[in-house]
Design a protein around this motif. Structure first.
Motif, PDB file in Angstrom:
ATOM      1  N   MET A  31     -15.589  37.479  23.316  1.00 45.75           N
ATOM      2  CA  MET A  31     -15.251  38.899  23.385  1.00 45.75           C
ATOM      3  C   MET A  31     -16.335  39.763  22.752  1.00 45.75           C
ATOM      4  SD  MET A  31     -12.166  39.630  24.672  1.00 45.75           S
ATOM      5  CE  MET A  31     -10.532  38.958  24.885  1.00 45.75           C
ATOM      6  N   GLY A  32     -16.914  39.269  21.645  1.00 44.92           N
ATOM      7  CA  GLY A  32     -17.854  40.104  20.910  1.00 44.92           C
ATOM      8  C   GLY A  32     -17.144  41.338  20.378  1.00 44.92           C
ATOM      9  N   GLU A  33     -17.774  42.484  20.538  1.00 42.89           N
ATOM     10  CA  GLU A  33     -17.205  43.746  20.071  1.00 42.89           C
ATOM     11  C   GLU A  33     -16.557  44.529  21.196  1.00 42.89           C
ATOM     12  OE1 GLU A  33     -17.052  44.579  16.925  1.00 42.89           O
ATOM     13  OE2 GLU A  33     -18.074  42.733  16.351  1.00 42.89           O
ATOM     14  N   ASN A  34     -16.297  43.872  22.317  1.00 41.89           N
ATOM     15  CA  ASN A  34     -15.778  44.568  23.495  1.00 41.89           C
ATOM     16  C   ASN A  34     -14.263  44.755  23.435  1.00 41.89           C
ATOM     17  OD1 ASN A  34     -18.223  44.708  25.351  1.00 41.89           O
ATOM     18  ND2 ASN A  34     -18.191  42.531  24.842  1.00 41.89           N
ATOM     19  N   ASN A  35     -13.792  45.833  24.078  1.00 38.84           N
ATOM     20  CA  ASN A  35     -12.364  45.919  24.354  1.00 38.84           C
ATOM     21  C   ASN A  35     -12.068  45.109  25.606  1.00 38.84           C
ATOM     22  OD1 ASN A  35     -13.629  47.674  26.153  1.00 38.84           O
ATOM     23  ND2 ASN A  35     -11.824  48.970  26.348  1.00 38.84           N
ATOM     24  N   PHE A  36     -10.791  44.774  25.819  1.00 42.29           N
ATOM     25  CA  PHE A  36     -10.496  43.875  26.931  1.00 42.29           C
ATOM     26  C   PHE A  36      -9.291  44.333  27.737  1.00 42.29           C
ATOM     27  CE2 PHE A  36      -8.013  42.004  23.405  1.00 42.29           C
ATOM     28  CZ  PHE A  36      -6.763  41.872  23.985  1.00 42.29           C
ATOM     29  N   LEU A  37      -9.268  43.873  28.993  1.00 49.68           N
ATOM     30  CA  LEU A  37      -8.100  43.986  29.863  1.00 49.68           C
ATOM     31  C   LEU A  37      -7.680  42.571  30.247  1.00 49.68           C
ATOM     32  CD1 LEU A  37      -6.078  45.464  31.731  1.00 49.68           C
ATOM     33  CD2 LEU A  37      -7.837  45.437  33.503  1.00 49.68           C
ATOM     34  N   LEU A  38      -6.422  42.239  29.975  1.00 49.05           N
ATOM     35  CA  LEU A  38      -5.867  40.935  30.324  1.00 49.05           C
ATOM     36  C   LEU A  38      -4.766  41.130  31.357  1.00 49.05           C
ATOM     37  CD1 LEU A  38      -5.286  37.872  29.952  1.00 49.05           C
ATOM     38  CD2 LEU A  38      -3.837  38.495  28.013  1.00 49.05           C
ATOM     39  N   VAL A  39      -4.860  40.440  32.487  1.00 46.59           N
ATOM     40  CA  VAL A  39      -3.808  40.466  33.499  1.00 46.59           C
ATOM     41  C   VAL A  39      -3.005  39.177  33.403  1.00 46.59           C
ATOM     42  CG1 VAL A  39      -3.259  40.674  35.946  1.00 46.59           C
ATOM     43  CG2 VAL A  39      -5.267  41.852  35.026  1.00 46.59           C
ATOM     44  N   LEU A  40      -1.723  39.301  33.131  1.00 45.60           N
ATOM     45  CA  LEU A  40      -0.805  38.153  33.112  1.00 45.60           C
ATOM     46  C   LEU A  40       0.036  38.244  34.381  1.00 45.60           C
ATOM     47  CD1 LEU A  40       0.307  38.234  29.362  1.00 45.60           C
ATOM     48  CD2 LEU A  40      -1.368  36.713  30.423  1.00 45.60           C
ATOM     49  N   ASP A  41      -0.340  37.481  35.367  1.00 50.54           N
ATOM     50  CA  ASP A  41       0.253  37.619  36.693  1.00 50.54           C
ATOM     51  C   ASP A  41       1.451  36.705  36.869  1.00 50.54           C
ATOM     52  OD1 ASP A  41       0.401  38.530  39.373  1.00 50.54           O
ATOM     53  OD2 ASP A  41      -0.593  36.698  40.037  1.00 50.54           O
ATOM     54  N   ASP A  42       2.504  37.255  37.465  1.00 48.93           N
ATOM     55  CA  ASP A  42       3.666  36.484  37.908  1.00 48.93           C
ATOM     56  C   ASP A  42       4.416  35.849  36.744  1.00 48.93           C
ATOM     57  OD1 ASP A  42       5.410  35.539  39.800  1.00 48.93           O
ATOM     58  OD2 ASP A  42       4.253  33.744  40.253  1.00 48.93           O
ATOM     59  N   LEU A  50      -3.217  40.438  19.446  1.00 48.80           N
ATOM     60  CA  LEU A  50      -3.550  41.432  18.416  1.00 48.80           C
ATOM     61  C   LEU A  50      -4.682  40.921  17.527  1.00 48.80           C
ATOM     62  CD1 LEU A  50       0.003  42.707  17.433  1.00 48.80           C
ATOM     63  CD2 LEU A  50      -1.847  44.083  18.404  1.00 48.80           C
ATOM     64  N   GLY A  51      -4.697  39.612  17.282  1.00 42.45           N
ATOM     65  CA  GLY A  51      -5.771  39.034  16.469  1.00 42.45           C
ATOM     66  C   GLY A  51      -7.122  39.072  17.143  1.00 42.45           C
ATOM     67  N   LEU A  52      -7.116  39.231  18.464  1.00 42.76           N
ATOM     68  CA  LEU A  52      -8.377  39.291  19.204  1.00 42.76           C
ATOM     69  C   LEU A  52      -8.915  40.709  19.326  1.00 42.76           C
ATOM     70  CD1 LEU A  52      -7.449  36.873  22.144  1.00 42.76           C
ATOM     71  CD2 LEU A  52      -8.973  36.376  20.228  1.00 42.76           C
ATOM     72  N   CYS A  53      -8.106  41.698  18.933  1.00 41.31           N
ATOM     73  CA  CYS A  53      -8.500  43.096  19.099  1.00 41.31           C
ATOM     74  C   CYS A  53      -9.424  43.523  17.966  1.00 41.31           C
ATOM     75  CB  CYS A  53      -7.265  43.998  19.133  1.00 41.31           C
ATOM     76  SG  CYS A  53      -6.143  43.649  20.489  1.00 41.31           S
ATOM     77  N   LYS A  54     -10.702  43.610  18.230  1.00 39.69           N
ATOM     78  CA  LYS A  54     -11.659  44.081  17.229  1.00 39.69           C
ATOM     79  C   LYS A  54     -11.789  45.595  17.258  1.00 39.69           C
ATOM     80  CE  LYS A  54     -14.450  39.889  17.029  1.00 39.69           C
ATOM     81  NZ  LYS A  54     -15.825  39.316  17.117  1.00 39.69           N
ATOM     82  N   MET A  55     -11.255  46.212  18.310  1.00 39.31           N
ATOM     83  CA  MET A  55     -11.304  47.666  18.445  1.00 39.31           C
ATOM     84  C   MET A  55     -10.057  48.098  19.203  1.00 39.31           C
ATOM     85  SD  MET A  55     -14.321  47.798  21.350  1.00 39.31           S
ATOM     86  CE  MET A  55     -14.292  49.586  21.410  1.00 39.31           C
ATOM     87  N   SER A  56      -9.851  49.397  19.325  1.00 42.69           N
ATOM     88  CA  SER A  56      -8.689  49.911  20.041  1.00 42.69           C
ATOM     89  C   SER A  56      -8.949  49.880  21.541  1.00 42.69           C
ATOM     90  CB  SER A  56      -8.383  51.340  19.578  1.00 42.69           C
ATOM     91  OG  SER A  56      -9.494  52.178  19.864  1.00 42.69           O
ATOM     92  N   ARG A  57      -7.976  50.361  22.315  1.00 47.16           N
ATOM     93  CA  ARG A  57      -8.086  50.508  23.763  1.00 47.16           C
ATOM     94  C   ARG A  57      -8.111  49.156  24.481  1.00 47.16           C
ATOM     95  NH1 ARG A  57     -12.512  52.283  25.440  1.00 47.16           N
ATOM     96  NH2 ARG A  57     -13.736  51.960  23.559  1.00 47.16           N
ATOM     97  N   ASN A  58      -7.374  48.163  23.959  1.00 44.20           N
ATOM     98  CA  ASN A  58      -7.181  46.897  24.670  1.00 44.20           C
ATOM     99  C   ASN A  58      -5.868  46.980  25.456  1.00 44.20           C
ATOM    100  OD1 ASN A  58      -9.435  45.256  23.332  1.00 44.20           O
ATOM    101  ND2 ASN A  58      -8.282  46.036  21.581  1.00 44.20           N
TER     102      ASN A  58
END
Length: 1145
Positions: free
Chosen positions: A271-282, A300-308
């Motif tokens: 992830m680095g310092e990036n925000n992320f989008l995770l799709v949990l399908d079906d 939540l533990g993977l969120c290094k910044m807001s807007r995830n």
């Protein structure tokens, strides 16, 4: 497995089995002795049941008693199938034994007690007849009617059909507003939450997954989120599984790590310092509330910044609520408009074709019945595209859909899908389709293997083309119970622990498909030749397998055989009269291994490679292979060494006219065969009219290429390593109207290549033709590559080559670049490297505004590059520059590099002897977009520019041959994005500083490092490398003479997949702790001249993931690791791929 889906498959399975039973019974009636009357009775009663089966199939949905009747019928027909298989086996056994004993009575059963066998079979058949009679009586009680089945596929639609009905993501219809709203919610800057869940809720078939994919691929989403992951959850909600699939989605590689903490750490690093989008399908399981909370905690533990953000697709609103979806982030999918449904149906049925107004009105009425569900519209489109385009047919289908009622629930939608399933043209297709359901979800199927499995199950009774209509339906699943007695398919692929086939398999008389590829089986069991029904036999990469297999001629039904090595090729292959697939044949000199074995294989087709053709004595013997009678599409003819008979032999290997690829490798003749250059038998039709690719390789005596006439379909011509080839006749290629690629490699005597008259070649590649001095090109070229053409001093103008996209000149004798470069308006890549006669670069380089990649590299006489060149190359992303004339004391051409600060992503700077410092033009740059930097051969430089430590986006840094370099920029230790680091031949680097930097590179995946000072007796700067234990995947170590052991610190790199060990001349044995590298997949050992011993066999076997071992230029070790030397071979024989000095063994 949902039982309702299994119900759909019950009737077609029975139908196909009954059809097979009727056919088999007819065959056996002629052979039967003692039960002929019984077989005739069984045949007639099965026909009676088959007549009412279509009615039963439709009624089972609403009548449970009929469904029970079908289940009883299934059990009886399976029992009958087993009995007739038993009879057929005895018949096949009889054929083989009579053939071996040269008896005339081919119908005589040679069982140990034929009278007992006949009596037992007769009793079994009578019992089955009684059961069938009872089932027939029940059918009459249910009132099952005789119904005619069959549909006619529209020729118009058969040709236009290109996509599957379900799962086609090429278009999203009627969801534009949904996409805009969801994108807005996901990118709303006022939402400062660290983690926010947005749920897409709706009934099955509304297109939740399709909508989520459309959102994920939206450019606004790609620009907003640094990382995007996709996980298909389905009904198996396991946090560990979801985390592993998140990591796989990020890395693009499979995840073998089982420890949850390690997986989370790897995700965090990726992830680095990036925000992320995770799709949990079906997501389905609403009972897994605790697991939801566990997953949310991990996220939540993977969120290094807001807007995830997390997108959840589900049919159940309770699931969305338990994922803590806020009301405003709960998006309920609405149904489509009638016009949208009609748009889907019309495109599926007609493509871009027109339709009558009368049919369009019926079509719109049908669209109204879709209930606004896009899945239903696609399925109905799939049904209609297999039917006639007429009013009566469409009205009939409309009435069937109306009978299902309003499509408001899952059960009604399944009814439409069943209707689509019913309209498959043949029951056999339905059973082929049903068989696919045994594979796990998302399993990638190989076409040939799947067809062979269908054949093994007896599903294919006709040509393959009809199978394409299976694309009309998708999404079923069913269970399969394995009955060892009736087993037809057996696969042990890549079961490394399998050393022998269990004896219990010796009684499987009906086996049709056997695959033991990648196992450690040492010897094939004696029962293999008695598998008379075997159709497919695969035993590739079985390194321990001892051959030959005796008695292979008994496998009289074998159609496909696959093996890897000459040692594993069975003798007497010519006895396998039904063989269709034989990828390799090694010609031998003993009986049963000569080329005449191919002569009897009249059904051979597909791809065939024939090795060791030097063992064929003359044309007559070659003609014995009868290649001209076989529809081989790809033929590779290979000689291991030359012989005086090569021309005669090649004349006799004339192929079939359907040939599409021909490769001639190692041929020792001076001339190509007559069948390649003239019409056979003076006919108007050229033999190789369908040839699309011709490869002529290592033909050492071939001196010229004649005019190539008649090759109307040839698209690729490849000529390689023909060391005597000096002439290509003028106009040789003029008639190749379809040619797209002309590649001529390593023909050192070739002086001239002309493309005059060629209209359409898109690529011209000429590497390593050192005497080439004359070249003409074609106006339609897209790629021009010249490499190692040292005698080529000039090239004609490129003016007018408006399609040219890539120009590559490497190691050529060019004194100046061709004119006309500025007219190449599509040129994206210009590479000039190791052109040591080149003195200057023309001014028109400035005018190539389309350039994305520019190399001006290692041109030792180059003195000047036009000033401000880089200022005009506004699209440039990659720049390799340097290695110029030793007379220059500073870099030319870099005065305007500051104009690329926001666009340049890849920079390679190469120095030369007189440079004592870095170019002043780059000292104070701020190249914010740089992803990769390489610095090579600045031999006098002691420090690197400070700005290197400020590159926040840098992913790769390489430093080569900087002999006096002492320090790296201190800022490197804080790089959170650096994934690849190479430090090679920098012997004076201060190890303590380097050690500190390495320990801080949390995301580093690849490290190449060494050698250091020759005075050192152990590897420096690795004391903190254990911090990279889970992130580092590839490590290459360069040693030197005084090192007597590998650095022990690397034993803690448990995530390491690829390890290369180079130049450790003082090491004699590899350590036992090497077995600790549990994730290791590839091990490469090079230039370790005194290395004798690998770790123990036990240690190597602990490397359970190891798939590839390469040993090169290690004279002692490579001798000990060969198969004939057992000193080290027994340790490594289980490894799937072993390569020694470039040769797979």
């Amino acid at each position: 497995m949902d039982p309702q889906w299994a119900d759909l498959l019950l009737s077609p399975i029975i139908n196909t089995t009954i059809s097979k039973l009727i056919s088999n019974a007819a065959e056996q009636i002629n052979l039967a002795v003692g039960w002929k009357k019984e077989l005739e009775t069984l045949q007639n009663k099965l026909r009676m049941i088959k007549d009412v089966l279509l009615d039963a199939e439709e009624r089972q949905v609403r009548d449970r008693a009929v469904k029970g009747w079908l289940e009883k019928l299934r059990d009886v027909v399976f029992e009958a199938d087993d009995v007739l298989d038993e009879v057929a086996y005895e018949s096949e056994k009889c054929k083989v034994e009579n053939q071996n004993q040269k008896l005339k009575n081919v119908h005589k059963f040679l069982t140990s007690n034929p009278l007992l066998f006949r009596r037992e079979i007769a009793e079994k058949i009578k019992k089955i007849i009684a059961s069938v009679e009872a089932i027939n009586n029940e059918a009459r009680e249910f009132g099952l009617q005789n119904r005619l089945a069959g549909t006619v596929v529209s020729e118009h639609r058969r040709n236009a059909q290109t996509h599957s009905t379900i799962g086609d993501l090429s278009e999203v219809v009627g969801r534009e507003d949904d996409i805009s709203k969801i994108v807005h919610l996901l990118t709303d800057s006022s939402n400062g939450l660290r983690l926010c869940v947005l749920s897409l809720v709706g009934m099955p078939g509304l297109g939740k997954t399709t909508l989520a994919q459309a959102v994920r691929n939206d450019e606004r989403i790609k620009n907003y989120f640094g990382k995007i992951m996709w996980v298909c959850v389905s009904d198996n909600f396991e946090v560990e599984k979801i985390l592993r699939e998140m990591l796989e989605s990020l890395s693009g590689n499979s995840c073998a790590v089982k420890n949850e903490d390690t997986v989370i750490q790897k995700i965090r690093e990726a992830m680095g310092e990036n925000n992320f989008l995770l799709v949990l399908d079906d997501m389905w399981d609403e009972e897994s509330h605790g697991k939801f909370e566990d997953l949310r905690s991990c996220l939540l533990g993977l969120c290094k910044m807001s807007r995830n953000r997390v997108i959840v697709t589900t049919r159940n609103e309770k699931v969305a609520l338990k994922m803590r979806t806020l009301p405003k982030h709960m998006h309920h999918l609405g149904k489509l408009q009638i016009a949208d449904c009609w748009s889907i149906i019309k495109k599926r049925v007609l493509g871009d074709a027109s339709i009558t107004l009368e049919l369009e009105k019926i079509g719109r009425d049908i669209a109204q019945l879709c209930g606004g569900v896009p899945l239903v519209a696609r399925v109905i489109g799939g049904i209609l595209c297999t039917e006639r385009l007429d009013k009566v047919t469409w009205l009939s289908i409309k009435s069937k859909i109306e009978a299902l009622g309003p499509l408001e629930h899952d059960i009604e939608i399944r009814g439409v899908i069943k209707l689509s399933f019913d309209h498959l043209p043949e029951s056999a297709l339905k059973q082929c389709f049903a068989f696919c359901s045994i594979f796990p979800k998302d399993f990638v199927m190989k076409r040939k293997m799947l067809i062979q499995l269908w054949m093994a199950k007896g599903f294919l009774q006709s040509v393959e083309e009809s199978l394409m209509t299976m694309e009309d339906v998708d999404g079923f699943s069913s269970d399969m119970k394995v009955d060892l007695k009736s087993l037809q398919v057996l696969s042990f692929v890549d079961s490394l622990g399998t050393e022998e086939l269990p004896p219990c398999f010796g009684n499987i008389k009906n086996l049709r498909y056997l695959d033991i590829s990648g196992t450690q089986i040492t010897k094939l069991p004696k029962f293999i030749p008695m598998l008379y029904k075997l159709q497919t036999f695969r035993f590739m990469t079985c390194r321990s397998l001892e051959m030959p297999l005796e008695g292979i001629g008994s496998l009289i039904n074998l159609r496909h055989i696959y093996f890897s090595d000459e040692e594993q090729m069975p003798a007497n292959i010519g006895k396998l009269m039904c063989l269709q697939t034989l990828p390799k044949f090694f010609v031998g000199t003993t009986k049963g291994r000569k080329i005449e074995e191919l002569g009897n294989l009249r059904w051979l087709r597909g791809s065939l490679q024939i090795y060791k053709l030097e063992h064929v004595k003359n044309r007559s013997e070659a003609m014995g292979a009868k290649l001209n009678e076989k529809t081989i599409s790809k033929l590779r003819l290979r000689w291991g060494k030359e012989s005086n008979q090569d021309e005669d032999v090649l004349e006799g290997l004339q192929p079939h006219s359907d040939l599409q690829l021909l490769e001639i490798d190692g041929y020792g003749g001076k001339n190509l065969p007559s069948w390649m250059s003239k019409n056979v038998l003076n006919c108007d039709l050229f033999l190789l009219k369908n040839l699309a690719e011709l490869r002529i390789m290592k033909c050492q005596k071939l001196k010229s290429i004649p005019v190539m006439t008649g090759f109307s379909s040839l698209q690729m011509l490849f000529i390689s390593s023909c060391i005597e080839l000096s002439t290509i006749v003028d106009g040789a290629f003029a008639e190749l109207a379809s040619l797209k690629g002309l590649h001529i490699l390593n023909c050192p005597k070739l002086e001239r290549v002309s493309c005059n008259g060629l209209l359409f070649p898109q690529s011209l590649l000429i590497p390593d033709c050192r005497e080439l001095n004359s070249l003409s090109t074609s106006t339609c070229l897209k790629v021009l590559l010249l490499r190692g053409c040292k005698s080529l001093s000039s090239i004609p103008s490129l003016r007018g080559l408006s399609s040219l996209e890539e120009v590559i000149f490497i190691d050529c004798g060019l004194e100046h670049l061709p004119s006309g470069l500025s007219s190449c308006i599509a040129l994206k890549e210009l590479i000039i490297a190791r052109c040591h006669s080149l003195i200057s670069i023309p001014e028109e380089l400035k005018e190539i505004h389309s350039l994305v990649v520019l190399w001006i590299h290692w041109c030792s006489k180059l003195r000047s590059i036009p000033e401000n060149t880089l200022n005009s190359l506004t699209s440039l992303k990659t720049l390799y520059i340097g290695g110029f004339s030793e007379e220059l004391e500073e870099f030319p051409g870099l005065s305007s590099i500051h104009s690329l600060q926001a666009s340049l992503e890849y920079l390679n700077l190469t120095g030369w002897g007189k440079l004592t410092e870095f170019p002043h033009q780059i000292q104070n740059l701020n190249l914010t977009a740089l992803k990769s930097v390489s610095i090579t051969d600045f031999k006098e430089v002691e420090t690197l520019p400070k700005w290197l430590g400020n590159l926040s986006s840098l992913k790769s840094l390489s430093i080569w041959g900087c002999l006096r370099l002492k320090y790296l920029p201190s800022g490197l230790s804080f790089f959170t994005t650096l994934e690849r680091l190479t430090i090679y031949r920098c012997p004076n680097l201060v190890s303590a500083k380097l050690d500190e930097i390495l320990g801080g590179l949390a995301c580093l995946k690849t490290l190449w490092i060494g050698p250091f000072s020759e005075e050192l007796e152990e590897f420096p700067c690795l004391s903190s490398i254990h911090n990279l234990g889970t992130s580092l995947e590839e490590l290459r170590l360069y040693g030197w003479a005084k090192l007597t052991q590998l650095p022990h610190q690397i034993q803690h790199l448990t995530g390491l997949r690829h390890l290369s060990i180079w130049d450790f001349h003082g090491v004699k044995a590899l350590p036992e702790w090497l077995g600790n590298l549990s994730s290791l997949q590839d091990l490469c050992i090079k230039y370790c001249e005194n290395l004798k011993h690998l770790p123990s066999a036990e240690s190597i076997r602990r490397l359970s993931e190891l798939k590839f071992l390469e040993i090169s230029e290690c004279l002692v070790l490579e001798t000990r690791c060969r198969k004939e030397s057992n000193s080290e071979w027994h340790k490594i024989s289980h490894i799937p791929t072993i390569r020694i000095n470039g040769e797979d063994i």
